[in-house]
Design an enzyme around this catalytic site. Sequence first.
Site, PDB file in Angstrom:
ATOM      1  N   LEU A 147      -4.154 -10.844  -3.805  1.00 59.27           N
ATOM      2  CA  LEU A 147      -3.905  -9.850  -3.134  1.00 59.27           C
ATOM      3  C   LEU A 147      -4.523  -8.545  -3.478  1.00 59.27           C
ATOM      4  O   LEU A 147      -4.510  -8.411  -5.041  1.00 59.27           O
ATOM      5  CB  LEU A 147      -2.314  -9.886  -2.845  1.00 59.27           C
ATOM      6  CG  LEU A 147      -1.787  -8.739  -2.028  1.00 59.27           C
ATOM      7  CD1 LEU A 147      -2.067  -9.065  -0.763  1.00 59.27           C
ATOM      8  CD2 LEU A 147      -0.367  -8.550  -2.062  1.00 59.27           C
ATOM      9  N   ASP A 148      -5.282  -7.539  -2.954  1.00 59.77           N
ATOM     10  CA  ASP A 148      -5.826  -6.510  -3.422  1.00 59.77           C
ATOM     11  C   ASP A 148      -4.916  -5.842  -4.386  1.00 59.77           C
ATOM     12  O   ASP A 148      -3.723  -5.726  -4.150  1.00 59.77           O
ATOM     13  CB  ASP A 148      -6.468  -5.816  -2.487  1.00 59.77           C
ATOM     14  CG  ASP A 148      -7.274  -4.605  -2.650  1.00 59.77           C
ATOM     15  OD1 ASP A 148      -8.370  -5.052  -3.090  1.00 59.77           O
ATOM     16  OD2 ASP A 148      -6.582  -3.275  -2.423  1.00 59.77           O
ATOM     17  N   ARG A 149      -5.668  -5.210  -5.399  1.00 61.02           N
ATOM     18  CA  ARG A 149      -5.002  -4.498  -6.323  1.00 61.02           C
ATOM     19  C   ARG A 149      -3.646  -3.423  -5.550  1.00 61.02           C
ATOM     20  O   ARG A 149      -2.645  -3.149  -6.273  1.00 61.02           O
ATOM     21  CB  ARG A 149      -5.708  -3.813  -7.437  1.00 61.02           C
ATOM     22  CG  ARG A 149      -4.956  -3.367  -8.481  1.00 61.02           C
ATOM     23  CD  ARG A 149      -6.069  -2.634  -9.508  1.00 61.02           C
ATOM     24  NE  ARG A 149      -6.524  -1.298  -9.010  1.00 61.02           N
ATOM     25  CZ  ARG A 149      -6.068  -0.087  -9.258  1.00 61.02           C
ATOM     26  NH1 ARG A 149      -4.828   0.103  -9.901  1.00 61.02           N
ATOM     27  NH2 ARG A 149      -6.718   0.920  -8.800  1.00 61.02           N
TER      28      ARG A 149
END
Length: 311
Positions: A147-149
């Site tokens: 999952l993107d930061r």
Amino acid sequence: MRGRAKPPAAPLPQRDGIDPVRLRLPEDPDGAWPTVRDHLLARFADAIGVRRVDAMFAEGRFVSVRGPVSGDEPYTAGRYIWFHRDFAPEEPVPFPVGVVHRDEHLVIADKPHFLATTPRGRHITETAVARLRRELDLPSLQPAHRLDRLTAGLVLFVVRPGERGAYQTMFRDRLVRKEYEAVAPYDPALVLPRTVRSRIVKERGVIAAREEPGEPNSESRIELLEHREGIGRYRLLPATGRTHQLRVHMSALGLPLVHDPVYPDLKAEGAPDDFARPLQLLARVLEFTDPVTGEPRRFESGLRLSAWPDR
């Protein structure tokens, strides 16, 4: 041709939830590296300097299955060596990693905004996987997807390394229903729901992805759940998983997500995180048939988007 033998288990424990680096010494047909030190200097001296490499030897930081390695040992191709990198100081992300579910197979985490899923770039120990390994005492824990930061919400971690492939394949083959929630401007002239398809290109080293003409490689369904005072709360259903896909599609519709530092305009690159302004994107639901147990699974995030407080 016989395959390469499986590497031995690391003789070093994790440090701060991070595995040691493993090196397999390559072939040296020209005899360029008489000693182990010669090879490691050729490999690392430009990055950290000769003195630092020698200091790591003196400190016993390079280790084989037989113990610490000295720099004057003869070079042997195929030998395995492990060491821990020096981690640069990282700004702590001041939010906990929630645990929605835990059993013998899975940990479903509620990742906060600003926390990377896995080590990358300048984010190493301040990552969800490193934190969970430490906090849950699960050193073998591995993510099945990323999952993107800047995005918060659900991430699936696998407890048993031998089962990771089954869960990764499930994500690869798009057998997981993902549901996101977002807060963005409301446009009464925009007809929703709608399905957006486009070709998204993301170049390595470039922060922003972009849309280009050509065969679509991404698909998202956009639904308006409610609106008030010029902003809307949206349900986003990605059918594909391109980098920044939902953010790109929403921006292209004229609905950039609240507090998005990249779309439509890139803010100052390298600026420190503003923890008071998290990207308003949340991975709310994961739903799938478990590839190991065969049971139906559905998990929902307990997090809420700050730009849409309950009233």
